[in-house]
Design a protein around this motif. Structure first.
Motif, mmCIF file in Angstrom:
data_model
loop_
_atom_site.group_PDB
_atom_site.id
_atom_site.type_symbol
_atom_site.label_atom_id
_atom_site.label_comp_id
_atom_site.label_asym_id
_atom_site.label_seq_id
_atom_site.Cartn_x
_atom_site.Cartn_y
_atom_site.Cartn_z
ATOM 1 N N GLN A 127 0.607 -1.163 0.035
ATOM 2 C CA GLN A 127 -0.157 0.068 0.038
ATOM 3 C C GLN A 127 0.850 1.263 0.102
ATOM 4 O O GLN A 127 0.562 2.377 -0.840
ATOM 5 C CB GLN A 127 -0.820 -0.031 1.020
ATOM 6 C CG GLN A 127 -1.972 -0.953 0.959
ATOM 7 C CD GLN A 127 -2.449 -1.744 2.221
ATOM 8 O OE1 GLN A 127 -1.730 -1.861 3.219
ATOM 9 N NE2 GLN A 127 -3.751 -2.198 2.415
ATOM 10 N N ARG A 128 1.867 1.240 0.744
ATOM 11 C CA ARG A 128 2.887 2.420 0.635
ATOM 12 C C ARG A 128 3.292 2.575 -0.655
ATOM 13 O O ARG A 128 3.793 3.647 -1.070
ATOM 14 C CB ARG A 128 4.141 2.315 1.638
ATOM 15 C CG ARG A 128 4.777 3.408 2.117
ATOM 16 C CD ARG A 128 5.980 3.315 2.988
ATOM 17 N NE ARG A 128 7.022 2.890 2.450
ATOM 18 C CZ ARG A 128 7.991 3.264 1.524
ATOM 19 N NH1 ARG A 128 7.797 4.343 1.111
ATOM 20 N NH2 ARG A 128 9.185 2.571 1.216
ATOM 21 N N ALA A 129 4.013 1.308 -1.498
ATOM 22 C CA ALA A 129 4.646 1.502 -2.740
ATOM 23 C C ALA A 129 3.389 2.054 -3.505
ATOM 24 O O ALA A 129 3.785 2.898 -4.303
ATOM 25 C CB ALA A 129 4.851 0.003 -3.017
ATOM 26 N N ALA A 130 2.139 1.731 -3.476
ATOM 27 C CA ALA A 130 0.924 2.166 -4.571
ATOM 28 C C ALA A 130 1.153 3.675 -4.238
ATOM 29 O O ALA A 130 0.785 4.496 -5.047
ATOM 30 C CB ALA A 130 -0.197 1.492 -4.115
ATOM 31 N N LYS A 131 1.132 4.231 -3.095
ATOM 32 C CA LYS A 131 1.003 5.547 -2.657
ATOM 33 C C LYS A 131 2.347 6.361 -3.143
ATOM 34 O O LYS A 131 2.293 7.411 -3.590
ATOM 35 C CB LYS A 131 1.019 5.946 -1.268
ATOM 36 C CG LYS A 131 -0.188 5.820 -0.628
ATOM 37 C CD LYS A 131 -0.477 6.285 1.009
ATOM 38 C CE LYS A 131 -1.652 6.051 1.191
ATOM 39 N NZ LYS A 131 -2.538 6.836 2.038
ATOM 40 N N VAL A 132 3.660 5.883 -3.288
ATOM 41 C CA VAL A 132 4.653 6.197 -3.720
ATOM 42 C C VAL A 132 4.473 6.341 -5.170
ATOM 43 O O VAL A 132 4.672 7.586 -5.868
ATOM 44 C CB VAL A 132 5.889 5.517 -3.380
ATOM 45 C CG1 VAL A 132 7.149 5.954 -4.187
ATOM 46 C CG2 VAL A 132 6.598 5.543 -2.072
ATOM 47 N N LEU A 133 4.009 5.424 -5.834
ATOM 48 C CA LEU A 133 3.770 5.226 -7.467
ATOM 49 C C LEU A 133 2.577 6.321 -7.721
ATOM 50 O O LEU A 133 2.180 6.852 -8.932
ATOM 51 C CB LEU A 133 3.445 4.024 -7.742
ATOM 52 C CG LEU A 133 4.557 3.076 -7.926
ATOM 53 C CD1 LEU A 133 4.112 1.726 -8.025
ATOM 54 C CD2 LEU A 133 5.529 3.643 -8.864
ATOM 55 N N GLN A 134 1.811 6.988 -6.902
ATOM 56 C CA GLN A 134 0.713 7.994 -6.893
ATOM 57 C C GLN A 134 1.501 9.309 -7.404
ATOM 58 O O GLN A 134 0.861 10.142 -7.855
ATOM 59 C CB GLN A 134 -0.255 8.050 -5.992
ATOM 60 C CG GLN A 134 -1.170 7.136 -5.814
ATOM 61 C CD GLN A 134 -2.096 7.346 -4.755
ATOM 62 O OE1 GLN A 134 -1.918 7.846 -3.851
ATOM 63 N NE2 GLN A 134 -3.161 6.256 -4.574
ATOM 64 N N HIS A 135 2.774 9.423 -6.739
ATOM 65 C CA HIS A 135 3.399 10.699 -6.649
ATOM 66 C C HIS A 135 4.800 10.685 -7.514
ATOM 67 O O HIS A 135 5.082 11.805 -7.997
ATOM 68 C CB HIS A 135 3.930 11.135 -5.481
ATOM 69 C CG HIS A 135 2.697 11.426 -4.266
ATOM 70 N ND1 HIS A 135 1.743 12.457 -4.620
ATOM 71 C CD2 HIS A 135 2.076 10.569 -3.402
ATOM 72 C CE1 HIS A 135 1.116 12.257 -3.725
ATOM 73 N NE2 HIS A 135 1.094 11.396 -3.248
ATOM 74 N N ILE A 136 5.166 9.342 -7.900
ATOM 75 C CA ILE A 136 6.582 9.417 -8.572
ATOM 76 C C ILE A 136 6.047 8.468 -9.675
ATOM 77 O O ILE A 136 5.646 7.190 -9.571
ATOM 78 C CB ILE A 136 7.551 8.607 -7.815
ATOM 79 C CG1 ILE A 136 7.981 9.538 -6.497
ATOM 80 C CG2 ILE A 136 8.908 8.622 -8.951
ATOM 81 C CD1 ILE A 136 9.008 8.877 -5.649
#
Length: 173
Positions: free
Chosen positions: A29-38
């Motif tokens: 879930q944190r990786a998905a959030k990172v991919l929302q911004h990068i």
């Protein structure tokens, strides 16, 4: 020619794709959030060196131990390094412009940049002067507006130490 057949993927699906290729993702879930911004493809440049290339096909599998958090850490290191380098380049550029303005104006006067006889390469000087004219006329910086208001009779530019602030680095050289 191969037809494009890649579907758009949500960030959760992008994480699943990375997992299916062997990347370790401790917190999906944190990786998905990172991919929302990068963007996935921006990060891809940082995980390319971890991909194992097959002789027969491009399946983008990752070497054992490839970790999403490590890729993000490398990305962040690169970003911070780039900011430090840009800061240093900006300081150098401002210093160089200031020294150039001081040397030129003390030696040849405040409007030396308008006098082609101060320069050895006339064609380069004229090209730079033309570009400077475009930049100055387009500028809405306070000094440019002030100069145009206070000295409307002067058809040239402000003195060199002010003009250098609109002169692009490629013209300044």
């Amino acid at each position: 020619m191969k037809a494009f057949d890649k579907p758009a993927l949500s960030t959760a699906e992008q994480v699943d794709l990375l997992l299916s290729r062997g990347m370790q993702v401790v917190q999906p879930q944190r990786a998905a959030k990172v991919l929302q911004h990068i963007n996935y493809y921006r990060l891809r440049a940082y995980w390319l060196s971890f991909e194992v290339h097959s002789q027969t096909e491009r399946n983008h599998l990752f070497a054992n131990g490839t970790d999403f958090d490590l890729v993000v850490a490398i990305y962040n290191f690169d970003r911070e390094l780039r900011l430090l380098v840009l800061d240093a380049v900006e300081r150098f550029e401002i210093s160089l412009r200031t020294r150039l303005a001081n040397e030129l104006t003390l030696r040849y006067g405040p409007f030396a940049h308008e006098d082609g006889s101060c320069f050895t390469r006339q064609a380069v000087w004229q090209t730079g002067l033309d570009e400077l004219r475009r930049e100055y006329n387009r500028s809405r910086e306070t000094f440019a507006e002030h100069y145009r208001t206070e000295y409307p009779h002067h058809m040239g530019f402000p003195e060199h130490w002010q003009t250098l602030s609109v002169w692009q680095e490629n013209e300044a050289t």
